[in-house]
Design a protein around this motif. Structure first.
Motif, PDB file in Angstrom:
ATOM      1  N   ALA A  74       0.825  -1.224   0.000  1.00 26.31           N
ATOM      2  CA  ALA A  74       0.000   0.000   0.000  1.00 26.31           C
ATOM      3  C   ALA A  74       0.855   1.267   0.000  1.00 26.31           C
ATOM      4  O   ALA A  74       0.527   2.246  -0.671  1.00 26.31           O
ATOM      5  CB  ALA A  74      -0.956  -0.014   1.191  1.00 26.31           C
ATOM      6  N   TRP A  75       1.959   1.243   0.768  1.00 24.13           N
ATOM      7  CA  TRP A  75       2.828   2.427   0.785  1.00 24.13           C
ATOM      8  C   TRP A  75       3.370   2.707  -0.611  1.00 24.13           C
ATOM      9  O   TRP A  75       3.341   3.838  -1.081  1.00 24.13           O
ATOM     10  CB  TRP A  75       3.964   2.236   1.788  1.00 24.13           C
ATOM     11  N   LEU A 100       0.546   4.206  -2.719  1.00 22.08           N
ATOM     12  CA  LEU A 100       0.171   5.590  -2.381  1.00 22.08           C
ATOM     13  C   LEU A 100       1.276   6.554  -2.815  1.00 22.08           C
ATOM     14  O   LEU A 100       1.003   7.653  -3.307  1.00 22.08           O
ATOM     15  CB  LEU A 100      -0.118   5.708  -0.877  1.00 22.08           C
ATOM     16  N   VAL A 136      -5.728  10.175  -6.332  1.00 19.79           N
ATOM     17  CA  VAL A 136      -6.386   9.341  -5.324  1.00 19.79           C
ATOM     18  C   VAL A 136      -7.596  10.072  -4.746  1.00 19.79           C
ATOM     19  O   VAL A 136      -7.474  11.189  -4.243  1.00 19.79           O
ATOM     20  CB  VAL A 136      -5.404   8.989  -4.185  1.00 19.79           C
ATOM     21  N   LEU A 137      -8.761   9.441  -4.823  1.00 19.22           N
ATOM     22  CA  LEU A 137      -9.974  10.026  -4.260  1.00 19.22           C
ATOM     23  C   LEU A 137     -10.258   9.481  -2.867  1.00 19.22           C
ATOM     24  O   LEU A 137     -10.819  10.170  -2.028  1.00 19.22           O
ATOM     25  CB  LEU A 137     -11.174   9.751  -5.172  1.00 19.22           C
ATOM     26  N   ASP A 138      -9.893   8.229  -2.607  1.00 16.97           N
ATOM     27  CA  ASP A 138     -10.070   7.665  -1.264  1.00 16.97           C
ATOM     28  C   ASP A 138      -9.183   6.429  -1.114  1.00 16.97           C
ATOM     29  O   ASP A 138      -8.852   5.776  -2.110  1.00 16.97           O
ATOM     30  CB  ASP A 138     -11.534   7.269  -1.024  1.00 16.97           C
ATOM     31  N   VAL A 139      -8.794   6.173   0.134  1.00 12.93           N
ATOM     32  CA  VAL A 139      -8.025   4.971   0.474  1.00 12.93           C
ATOM     33  C   VAL A 139      -8.708   4.329   1.672  1.00 12.93           C
ATOM     34  O   VAL A 139      -9.014   5.009   2.654  1.00 12.93           O
ATOM     35  CB  VAL A 139      -6.568   5.311   0.849  1.00 12.93           C
ATOM     36  N   GLY A 140      -8.968   3.045   1.583  1.00 11.86           N
ATOM     37  CA  GLY A 140      -9.667   2.359   2.656  1.00 11.86           C
ATOM     38  C   GLY A 140      -8.738   1.831   3.729  1.00 11.86           C
ATOM     39  O   GLY A 140      -7.514   1.826   3.566  1.00 11.86           O
ATOM     40  N   ASP A 141      -9.311   1.368   4.811  1.00  6.94           N
ATOM     41  CA  ASP A 141      -8.537   0.664   5.828  1.00  6.94           C
ATOM     42  C   ASP A 141      -8.315  -0.770   5.345  1.00  6.94           C
ATOM     43  O   ASP A 141      -9.091  -1.289   4.538  1.00  6.94           O
ATOM     44  CB  ASP A 141      -9.293   0.687   7.160  1.00  6.94           C
ATOM     45  N   VAL A 144      -5.860  -3.270   0.734  1.00  4.99           N
ATOM     46  CA  VAL A 144      -6.132  -1.841   0.898  1.00  4.99           C
ATOM     47  C   VAL A 144      -6.678  -1.330  -0.433  1.00  4.99           C
ATOM     48  O   VAL A 144      -6.029  -1.464  -1.474  1.00  4.99           O
ATOM     49  CB  VAL A 144      -4.856  -1.078   1.282  1.00  4.99           C
ATOM     50  N   PHE A 146      -7.771   1.363  -3.110  1.00  4.18           N
ATOM     51  CA  PHE A 146      -7.560   2.731  -3.596  1.00  4.18           C
ATOM     52  C   PHE A 146      -8.630   3.046  -4.634  1.00  4.18           C
ATOM     53  O   PHE A 146      -8.849   2.256  -5.560  1.00  4.18           O
ATOM     54  CB  PHE A 146      -6.189   2.859  -4.271  1.00  4.18           C
ATOM     55  N   TRP A 189       3.344   5.846   6.298  1.00  4.09           N
ATOM     56  CA  TRP A 189       2.048   5.486   5.714  1.00  4.09           C
ATOM     57  C   TRP A 189       0.938   6.319   6.331  1.00  4.09           C
ATOM     58  O   TRP A 189       0.084   6.869   5.626  1.00  4.09           O
ATOM     59  CB  TRP A 189       1.772   4.000   5.892  1.00  4.09           C
ATOM     60  N   LEU A 240       1.174   9.870   4.911  1.00  5.71           N
ATOM     61  CA  LEU A 240       0.767  10.021   3.505  1.00  5.71           C
ATOM     62  C   LEU A 240      -0.745   9.865   3.368  1.00  5.71           C
ATOM     63  O   LEU A 240      -1.389  10.573   2.598  1.00  5.71           O
ATOM     64  CB  LEU A 240       1.523   9.006   2.635  1.00  5.71           C
ATOM     65  N   LEU A 241      -1.313   8.960   4.173  1.00  2.00           N
ATOM     66  CA  LEU A 241      -2.758   8.780   4.147  1.00  2.00           C
ATOM     67  C   LEU A 241      -3.470   9.989   4.768  1.00  2.00           C
ATOM     68  O   LEU A 241      -4.509  10.441   4.269  1.00  2.00           O
ATOM     69  CB  LEU A 241      -3.122   7.495   4.899  1.00  2.00           C
ATOM     70  N   GLN A 245      -3.499  12.532   2.167  1.00  2.00           N
ATOM     71  CA  GLN A 245      -4.477  12.224   1.123  1.00  2.00           C
ATOM     72  C   GLN A 245      -5.887  12.543   1.589  1.00  2.00           C
ATOM     73  O   GLN A 245      -6.711  13.035   0.820  1.00  2.00           O
ATOM     74  CB  GLN A 245      -4.348  10.747   0.730  1.00  2.00           C
ATOM     75  N   ARG A 246      -6.148  12.298   2.862  1.00  2.00           N
ATOM     76  CA  ARG A 246      -7.496  12.528   3.389  1.00  2.00           C
ATOM     77  C   ARG A 246      -7.750  13.985   3.758  1.00  2.00           C
ATOM     78  O   ARG A 246      -8.898  14.362   4.021  1.00  2.00           O
ATOM     79  CB  ARG A 246      -7.718  11.635   4.620  1.00  2.00           C
ATOM     80  N   ARG A 257      -9.595  14.731   9.076  1.00  4.53           N
ATOM     81  CA  ARG A 257     -10.018  13.333   8.995  1.00  4.53           C
ATOM     82  C   ARG A 257      -8.839  12.466   9.448  1.00  4.53           C
ATOM     83  O   ARG A 257      -7.748  12.576   8.888  1.00  4.53           O
ATOM     84  CB  ARG A 257     -10.396  13.032   7.534  1.00  4.53           C
TER      85      ARG A 257
END
Lengths: 255, 255
Positions: free
Chosen positions: A39-40, A43, A55-60, A105, A107, B40, B43-44, B47-48, B145
């Motif tokens: 994931a790193w 991203l 990137v519009l969203d990244v999940g857990d 993860v 994206f 990570w 960066l997340l 992004q958020r 967020r």
């Protein structure tokens, strides 16, 4: 239910078709789900290549949810998925529930379909929409900036535009940087390493009429090209042109 | 040597001063360097929270280099640094060579100083530049967020703008989404949880004259607020207002 929610429900129920032109006014997104260990790299790859990978969203990890459509399930709500092992496409499925893993993860990456409604509203024909087919996409010879273990070439989508409307198409799409923005190239396909416009690497060919030039935009299939080029051990993605339809209006991405 | 390169050389030589108004036309950047284990999350988080945290570049672990200014050294070329342990500021230093670690990942985040030259060119006074002081910055009560272990509140910078120029300031800064873009709030500071404009949390207070409103932009000090709120074990950042001056022209970030 919203038009976007109804579409997702139909896809969940088994409908398979490209999504260009559907639920007009609602943003669509590319999906790429990778193991947490990658994931790193992804991203960072996206950060270093924002034109193809906004990137519009990244999940857990493991989560099939997204803030872009609360209540939606990324494992079932797209029309068609691709499953990848060691950089090779192993199968296409209409439901990715079996393919999902706890360490994936997700994206969601911006899609140029988002500015097609504004193009149409400006009287610019979007050929694959009027032809009722998938948008043509091409692998180019332009390398993306690598990140960690990820490398690969830029993938582009193509829309033919009449010479006197190209400036408008640039201005209109340029207002949407989060969904690829302005074109990366206008005209000669060979300059991008594209040999034959009639044979796209993904999607369907469309007619380029006299007086039109092919206009190329960075494409959210670029991460799939990186999955291939970098032999990523496992990935679940959308199938090209078969996007996730979000609950976010297009205009949210206009600057 | 370019004006930006000369400035970095002076900072490397020991000069300490805020950078607003220096090397006009060259983009400036916020620095936050965190252990790889936290990269990570950061960066997340960025992004958020793209308004306060627009990422311009991310380095490889341990590397003090950046594509934004080839040959520059992030450990020495900023005028003033802050070193953080467990979310607490432990010292300010003019040279971060001793504080640097092999596992630090450097993030360079866009800075609103980048659109000050266009504001000035449009005849809009940038008060902290004309006053020769640091920009006033405020912690707000607006939560960002969260991402992983990182959470914190939005930090904003403030520039007073005459009522009849606010629309222009919005349009001009809005063309620069990679460096915070349009204002997040115009007018009443209390609505952001700011009690006293005369007592900024970072930087210096500036006069708000009759006929002007305070205009608030998302600020790249926001990651420092997250370092504090989240008790990040170790971090090296720029000191507020004391930015990294890049070799990238402002107009590169205009859309």
């Amino acid at each position: 239910m919203s038009a976007a929610g109804e579409l997702r429900s139909e896809f969940r129920g088994g409908l398979v078709r490209p999504t260009a032109g559907l639920a007009p006014g609602m943003a669509q997104a590319n999906l790429i789900a990778l193991p947490r260990d990658w994931a790193w790299d992804m991203l960072l790859y996206a950060q270093r290549n924002p034109r193809p990978c906004p990137v519009l969203d990244v999940g857990d990890p493991g989560s099939p949810s997204t803030v872009l459509a609360p209540g939606a399930d990324l494992r079932t709500d797209l029309p068609l998925y691709r499953v990848w092992r060691d950089g090779e496409l192993v199968r296409e499925v209409g439901d990715a529930t079996e393919a999902w893993r706890d360490d994936l993860v997700a994206f969601l990456i911006g899609c140029s379909f988002t500015f097609e409604a504004p193009l149409l509203a400006a009287g610019i024909d979007v050929r694959h929409v009027s032809a009722g087919c998938n948008v043509p996409m091409y692998r180019t010879d332009r390398p993306c900036r690598p990140a960690g273990r990820l490398r690969g070439e830029l993938v582009v989508s193509m829309r033919p535009v009449p010479a006197d409307r190209i400036a408008d198409a640039v201005r209109i799409s340029g207002r949407f940087p989060a969904v690829h923005g302005a074109p990366v190239h206008i005209g000669d396909p060979a300059a991008l390493g594209i040999e034959d416009l009639g044979r796209p690497d993904f999607g369907d060919p469309v007619e380029v009429r006299p007086g039109e030039l092919p206009v190329f935009w960075a494409c959210g299939v670029t991460p799939q090209a990186a999955v291939m080029a970098s032999a990523v051990p496992y990935a679940v993605t959308h199938a090209p042109g078969h996007m996730f339809v979000t609950d976010v209006p297009d205009h949210e991405y206009q600057v």
